[in-house]
Design a protein around this motif. Structure first.
Motif, PDB file in Angstrom:
ATOM      1  N   ALA A   1     -32.272  67.397  19.081  1.00 35.71           N
ATOM      2  CA  ALA A   1     -32.443  66.054  18.531  1.00 35.71           C
ATOM      3  C   ALA A   1     -31.840  65.978  17.138  1.00 35.71           C
ATOM      4  O   ALA A   1     -32.054  66.868  16.317  1.00 35.71           O
ATOM      5  CB  ALA A   1     -33.935  65.699  18.477  1.00 35.71           C
ATOM      6  N   GLY A   2     -31.080  64.907  16.877  1.00 36.26           N
ATOM      7  CA  GLY A   2     -30.551  64.718  15.530  1.00 36.26           C
ATOM      8  C   GLY A   2     -29.077  64.398  15.505  1.00 36.26           C
ATOM      9  O   GLY A   2     -28.483  63.967  16.504  1.00 36.26           O
ATOM     10  N   ASN A   3     -28.485  64.654  14.352  1.00 37.53           N
ATOM     11  CA  ASN A   3     -27.080  64.336  14.133  1.00 37.53           C
ATOM     12  C   ASN A   3     -26.180  65.236  14.968  1.00 37.53           C
ATOM     13  O   ASN A   3     -26.354  66.448  15.007  1.00 37.53           O
ATOM     14  CB  ASN A   3     -26.735  64.503  12.649  1.00 37.53           C
ATOM     15  CG  ASN A   3     -25.306  64.133  12.336  1.00 37.53           C
ATOM     16  OD1 ASN A   3     -24.805  63.119  12.811  1.00 37.53           O
ATOM     17  ND2 ASN A   3     -24.640  64.939  11.540  1.00 37.53           N
ATOM     18  N   LEU A   4     -25.212  64.631  15.628  1.00 31.89           N
ATOM     19  CA  LEU A   4     -24.226  65.376  16.413  1.00 31.89           C
ATOM     20  C   LEU A   4     -22.918  65.373  15.612  1.00 31.89           C
ATOM     21  O   LEU A   4     -22.042  64.531  15.813  1.00 31.89           O
ATOM     22  CB  LEU A   4     -24.040  64.725  17.786  1.00 31.89           C
ATOM     23  CG  LEU A   4     -25.304  64.677  18.650  1.00 31.89           C
ATOM     24  CD1 LEU A   4     -25.081  63.826  19.895  1.00 31.89           C
ATOM     25  CD2 LEU A   4     -25.763  66.073  19.033  1.00 31.89           C
TER      26      LEU A   4
ATOM     27  N   LYS B   1     -16.383  55.772  11.353  1.00 36.78           N
ATOM     28  CA  LYS B   1     -16.391  56.837  12.353  1.00 36.78           C
ATOM     29  C   LYS B   1     -16.084  58.199  11.751  1.00 36.78           C
ATOM     30  O   LYS B   1     -15.707  59.133  12.448  1.00 36.78           O
ATOM     31  CB  LYS B   1     -15.403  56.514  13.483  1.00 36.78           C
ATOM     32  CG  LYS B   1     -15.825  55.330  14.331  1.00 36.78           C
ATOM     33  CD  LYS B   1     -14.950  55.194  15.549  1.00 36.78           C
ATOM     34  CE  LYS B   1     -15.432  54.057  16.441  1.00 36.78           C
ATOM     35  NZ  LYS B   1     -16.758  54.323  17.017  1.00 36.78           N
ATOM     36  N   GLY B   2     -16.249  58.313  10.448  1.00 36.48           N
ATOM     37  CA  GLY B   2     -16.032  59.601   9.794  1.00 36.48           C
ATOM     38  C   GLY B   2     -14.639  59.704   9.216  1.00 36.48           C
ATOM     39  O   GLY B   2     -13.950  58.711   8.996  1.00 36.48           O
ATOM     40  N   GLY B   3     -14.194  60.922   8.980  1.00 33.56           N
ATOM     41  CA  GLY B   3     -12.914  61.135   8.337  1.00 33.56           C
ATOM     42  C   GLY B   3     -13.077  61.207   6.838  1.00 33.56           C
ATOM     43  O   GLY B   3     -13.989  60.599   6.265  1.00 33.56           O
ATOM     44  N   ALA B   4     -12.190  61.961   6.198  1.00 29.26           N
ATOM     45  CA  ALA B   4     -12.308  62.221   4.769  1.00 29.26           C
ATOM     46  C   ALA B   4     -12.276  60.933   3.949  1.00 29.26           C
ATOM     47  O   ALA B   4     -13.067  60.764   3.018  1.00 29.26           O
ATOM     48  CB  ALA B   4     -11.206  63.173   4.321  1.00 29.26           C
ATOM     49  N   ARG B   5     -11.387  60.016   4.311  1.00 24.61           N
ATOM     50  CA  ARG B   5     -11.238  58.804   3.496  1.00 24.61           C
ATOM     51  C   ARG B   5     -12.531  57.996   3.482  1.00 24.61           C
ATOM     52  O   ARG B   5     -13.018  57.594   2.414  1.00 24.61           O
ATOM     53  CB  ARG B   5     -10.091  57.950   4.038  1.00 24.61           C
ATOM     54  CG  ARG B   5      -9.930  56.606   3.322  1.00 24.61           C
ATOM     55  CD  ARG B   5      -8.774  55.798   3.909  1.00 24.61           C
ATOM     56  NE  ARG B   5      -8.686  54.486   3.282  1.00 24.61           N
ATOM     57  CZ  ARG B   5      -9.359  53.409   3.702  1.00 24.61           C
ATOM     58  NH1 ARG B   5     -10.178  53.516   4.738  1.00 24.61           N
ATOM     59  NH2 ARG B   5      -9.215  52.250   3.092  1.00 24.61           N
TER      60      ARG B   5
ATOM     61  N   GLY C   1     -29.305  61.899  20.259  1.00 22.59           N
ATOM     62  CA  GLY C   1     -28.829  61.548  18.931  1.00 22.59           C
ATOM     63  C   GLY C   1     -27.432  60.968  18.997  1.00 22.59           C
ATOM     64  O   GLY C   1     -26.888  60.671  20.065  1.00 22.59           O
ATOM     65  N   SER C   2     -26.834  60.831  17.837  1.00 20.61           N
ATOM     66  CA  SER C   2     -25.470  60.316  17.735  1.00 20.61           C
ATOM     67  C   SER C   2     -24.837  60.931  16.498  1.00 20.61           C
ATOM     68  O   SER C   2     -25.485  61.638  15.737  1.00 20.61           O
ATOM     69  CB  SER C   2     -25.469  58.790  17.647  1.00 20.61           C
ATOM     70  OG  SER C   2     -26.210  58.362  16.526  1.00 20.61           O
ATOM     71  N   GLY C   3     -23.555  60.659  16.310  1.00 18.97           N
ATOM     72  CA  GLY C   3     -22.858  61.221  15.164  1.00 18.97           C
ATOM     73  C   GLY C   3     -21.364  61.262  15.400  1.00 18.97           C
ATOM     74  O   GLY C   3     -20.856  60.779  16.425  1.00 18.97           O
ATOM     75  N   SER C   4     -20.661  61.875  14.473  1.00 17.70           N
ATOM     76  CA  SER C   4     -19.203  61.847  14.491  1.00 17.70           C
ATOM     77  C   SER C   4     -18.593  62.597  15.666  1.00 17.70           C
ATOM     78  O   SER C   4     -17.436  62.385  16.006  1.00 17.70           O
ATOM     79  CB  SER C   4     -18.664  62.424  13.176  1.00 17.70           C
ATOM     80  OG  SER C   4     -19.065  63.780  13.014  1.00 17.70           O
ATOM     81  N   ARG C   5     -19.361  63.502  16.304  1.00 20.10           N
ATOM     82  CA  ARG C   5     -18.814  64.296  17.416  1.00 20.10           C
ATOM     83  C   ARG C   5     -19.321  63.840  18.778  1.00 20.10           C
ATOM     84  O   ARG C   5     -19.084  64.501  19.791  1.00 20.10           O
ATOM     85  CB  ARG C   5     -19.175  65.765  17.205  1.00 20.10           C
ATOM     86  CG  ARG C   5     -18.592  66.385  15.946  1.00 20.10           C
ATOM     87  CD  ARG C   5     -17.176  66.840  16.136  1.00 20.10           C
ATOM     88  NE  ARG C   5     -17.126  68.141  16.793  1.00 20.10           N
ATOM     89  CZ  ARG C   5     -16.020  68.701  17.280  1.00 20.10           C
ATOM     90  NH1 ARG C   5     -14.876  68.051  17.189  1.00 20.10           N
ATOM     91  NH2 ARG C   5     -16.055  69.884  17.845  1.00 20.10           N
ATOM     92  N   LEU C   6     -20.006  62.708  18.839  1.00 16.06           N
ATOM     93  CA  LEU C   6     -20.540  62.249  20.119  1.00 16.06           C
ATOM     94  C   LEU C   6     -19.433  61.924  21.107  1.00 16.06           C
ATOM     95  O   LEU C   6     -19.520  62.292  22.289  1.00 16.06           O
ATOM     96  CB  LEU C   6     -21.438  61.026  19.899  1.00 16.06           C
ATOM     97  CG  LEU C   6     -22.059  60.422  21.162  1.00 16.06           C
ATOM     98  CD1 LEU C   6     -22.868  61.452  21.932  1.00 16.06           C
ATOM     99  CD2 LEU C   6     -22.923  59.216  20.809  1.00 16.06           C
ATOM    100  N   ASP C   7     -18.377  61.261  20.664  1.00 22.10           N
ATOM    101  CA  ASP C   7     -17.275  60.936  21.570  1.00 22.10           C
ATOM    102  C   ASP C   7     -16.619  62.210  22.101  1.00 22.10           C
ATOM    103  O   ASP C   7     -16.256  62.281  23.289  1.00 22.10           O
ATOM    104  CB  ASP C   7     -16.236  60.064  20.864  1.00 22.10           C
ATOM    105  CG  ASP C   7     -16.737  58.651  20.613  1.00 22.10           C
ATOM    106  OD1 ASP C   7     -17.722  58.248  21.270  1.00 22.10           O
ATOM    107  OD2 ASP C   7     -16.156  57.963  19.750  1.00 22.10           O
ATOM    108  N   TRP C   8     -16.468  63.211  21.237  1.00 14.22           N
ATOM    109  CA  TRP C   8     -15.904  64.490  21.684  1.00 14.22           C
ATOM    110  C   TRP C   8     -16.796  65.130  22.744  1.00 14.22           C
ATOM    111  O   TRP C   8     -16.297  65.671  23.747  1.00 14.22           O
ATOM    112  CB  TRP C   8     -15.742  65.430  20.489  1.00 14.22           C
ATOM    113  CG  TRP C   8     -15.275  66.807  20.857  1.00 14.22           C
ATOM    114  CD1 TRP C   8     -13.982  67.208  21.053  1.00 14.22           C
ATOM    115  CD2 TRP C   8     -16.096  67.961  21.096  1.00 14.22           C
ATOM    116  NE1 TRP C   8     -13.938  68.543  21.404  1.00 14.22           N
ATOM    117  CE2 TRP C   8     -15.223  69.030  21.440  1.00 14.22           C
ATOM    118  CE3 TRP C   8     -17.459  68.196  21.064  1.00 14.22           C
ATOM    119  CZ2 TRP C   8     -15.693  70.306  21.738  1.00 14.22           C
ATOM    120  CZ3 TRP C   8     -17.923  69.469  21.355  1.00 14.22           C
ATOM    121  CH2 TRP C   8     -17.058  70.507  21.689  1.00 14.22           C
TER     122      TRP C   8
END
Length: 403
Positions: free
Chosen positions: A229-232, A75-79, A260-267
C-alpha cells in the motif's frame, strides 16, 4: 502550546502529519497548518482546489489551514518536480507572512519528507514570529536525491549539501524518524540538536471504518494476498515486485496486490499486460479510511525499497501502519525498516531488490500454520502499542518542542 505546522503535504493528501495535527488539537493545543494545494501522488490538484491563489479552510472543523499556490507535480519528471518544489518555497516565503499576520506561535514544526526546501519559508517565519523551529526529517538530503537518480552530478549534490547545512543551522531542533538518521544528519548539523522521534499512527486510524470495495474484498478473501500500500514510485523497487510475480505464477492462490498510485503506475500496467501477470493486481488508490479494512483482510503486508544506503537508514511510515494492523509483514529492504520488523517478530525480511528472497519468504509464510501467522501479527501490534502509538508520541513531541 501555540504551534504552526508547516508542510508542503497535508490533508486530503495521505500523510501521517494529518493524524499528528488532529492529535495535537485533541490534546488541547492551538494548531495552525500552513501548506500547499493538494496534488500528491497523482500530480493533479484535487477536486475543490486550484493551483493558483491562496485559500483558508478548517481541518476537523476547528484547525485553521492556510494554503499557498504551487506548481502541481504532474506526471513526474525533473522539470515538474523542480517547479513543484521551488513554487512552494517562493509562494510560502512570499504569502505566509501575510496570511499569518497577527498570529503568534511558540513553536514551528516542519514535516519534511522530500523536498527539504519546504523548510525555507519556515525559517523566515521563525525570525518574524520569534518562535522556535523544529524540523522533522523524513528523507535524507542530499543522499535520497542520489539514491532515486533525481540528481547525479556530484557538484550539484555538493551544492545541495551546502543548502542542507544552512537549513539545519537555522533550526533549533532536528527530529529524525530513524536512529540510523542520526549519523548522516550529524554530518551537516550539531549533534546536540538531533533527537530521535519516530513516525507514529493513531489507533483510531488503524481501525476499519468503512466497507472494502466488493471486488477487492472478494479477491482478498479468496486468495493468499500479499498487499503493498502506498506510493508506486521510483524508490519502491517495483521491478523486484514484478519479478516476484513472474516467479509466483506457478501458485494459483498467491496474488500480489499493489494498492496505490504514483509515477510508476502506468509502467506497472504495461508490465502486467506484457508479461500476462494475472497474479499482479493493481486496484488503484483508495481513501485512507478504507485502508484498515483492506489490511485486515490481507494475508500479509509488503514493504519494499531500493538497494540504496539512504533507504536502508529509513523506516517507511507504512511499517507503523502495518504493525498497527496486526498482520504479518514481508519486508523487501535493507537496514532499519527490516530490523524493526524482525526484532518485533512481526514478519520476514529479505534483502532489497532480491526477488528470489522475497518469493522464498512469500512461499514460507503461506506454508505456515494460520496460528503462526496470527502470532506474527499480534507481535507486530504489541510492538506498535509499545513504541509507536500516536497519543504518547504526540505528547513526547510537545515536550521536545517546549525544551
Amino acid at each position: 502550546m501555540r504551534i504552526l505546522v508547516l508542510s508542503q503535504y497535508f490533508w486530503p493528501e495521505s500523510f501521517i502529519i494529518n493524524d499528528i495535527v488532529r492529535t495535537l488539537g485533541e490534546q488541547g493545543h492551538e494548531v495552525v497548518v500552513a501548506t500547499g494545494k493538494p496534488n500528491y501522488p497523482d500530480g493533479q490538484v484535487f477536486p475543490g482546489y486550484q493551483a493558483s491563489g491562496t485559500q483558508r479552510e478548517l481541518f476537523e472543523q476547528r484547525i485553521e489551514v492556510v494554503r499557498v499556490p504551487l506548481w502541481p507535480r504532474g506526471k513526474g519528471g525533473a522539470r515538474n518536480l523542480i517547479l513543484n518544489y521551488l513554487s512552494f518555497v517562493f509562494s510560502g516565503t512570499l504569502c505566509l507572512p501575510w496570511l499569518l499576520r497577527g498570529r503568534t506561535f511558540d513553536a514551528i514544526l516542519v514535516f519534511a519528507p522530500s523536498p527539504i526546501t519546504q523548510a525555507i519559508p519556515a525559517i523566515a517565519l521563525k525570525w518574524l514570529k520569534g518562535a522556535r523551529l523544529a524540523l522533522w526529517v523524513q528523507d535524507l538530503w542530499p543522499q535520497s536525491l542520489a539514491a532515486t537518480g533525481f540528481v547525479r552530478n556530484r557538484h550539484a549534490l555538493r551544492a545541495v549539501g551546502w543548502m542542507v547545512r544552512g537549513i539545519y543551522k537555522c533550526c533549533d531542533t532536528l527530529l529524525v524518524q530513524s536512529r540510523a538518521f542520526i549519523e548522516p544528519v550529524a554530518r551537516y548539523a550539531a549533534r546536540s540538536k538531533i533527537e530521535y522521534y519516530p513516525n507514529s499512527m493513531s489507533l483510531q486510524a488503524s481501525q476499519p471504518q468503512g466497507e472494502v470495495d466488493t471486488a477487492l474484498a472478494r479477491l482478498l478473501d479468496d486468495h493468499f494476498c500479499v498487499v503493498f500500500a502506498g506510493n508506486l514510485g521510483t524508490a519502491q523497487a517495483l521491478q523486484t515486485l514484478v519479478d516476484a510475480a513472474v516467479q509466483l505464477r506457478d501458485d494459483p492462490q498467491v496474488r500480489l496486490v499493489l494498492v496505490g498510485s504514483g509515477s510508476r503506475l502506468d509502467w506497472l500496467r504495461e508490465q502486467q499486460q506484457a508479461l500476462g501477470l494475472d497474479n499482479l493486481v493493481l486496484p488503484g488508490r483508495f481513501p485512507m479510511a478504507a485502508m484498515p479494512g483492506i489490511f485486515a483482510r490481507s494475508s500479509a503486508l509488503l514493504v519494499s525499497l531500493n538497494d540504496e544506503e539512504a533507504f536502508a537508514q529509513t523506516i517507511p511510515s507504512k511499517i507503523q501502519a502495518y504493525l498497527a494492523a496486526g498482520r504479518p509483514i514481508l519486508a523487501s529492504m535493507n537496514g532499519e525498516g527490516a530490523r524493526v520488523v524482525c526484532e518485533a517478530g512481526a514478519g520476514l525480511a529479505s534483502p532489497a531488490e532480491q526477488s528470489a528472497g522475497l518469493v522464498a519468504n512469500i512461499r514460507r509464510l503461506k506454508a505456515m500454520p494460520a496460528t503462526q501467522r496470527e502470532a506474527m501479527g499480534q507481535a507486530g501490534k504489541a510492538c506498535f502499542d509499545r513504541e509507536f502509538e500516536m497519543g504518547s508520541q504526540v505528547a513526547r513531541l510537545v515536550e521536545l518542542l517546549q525544551r
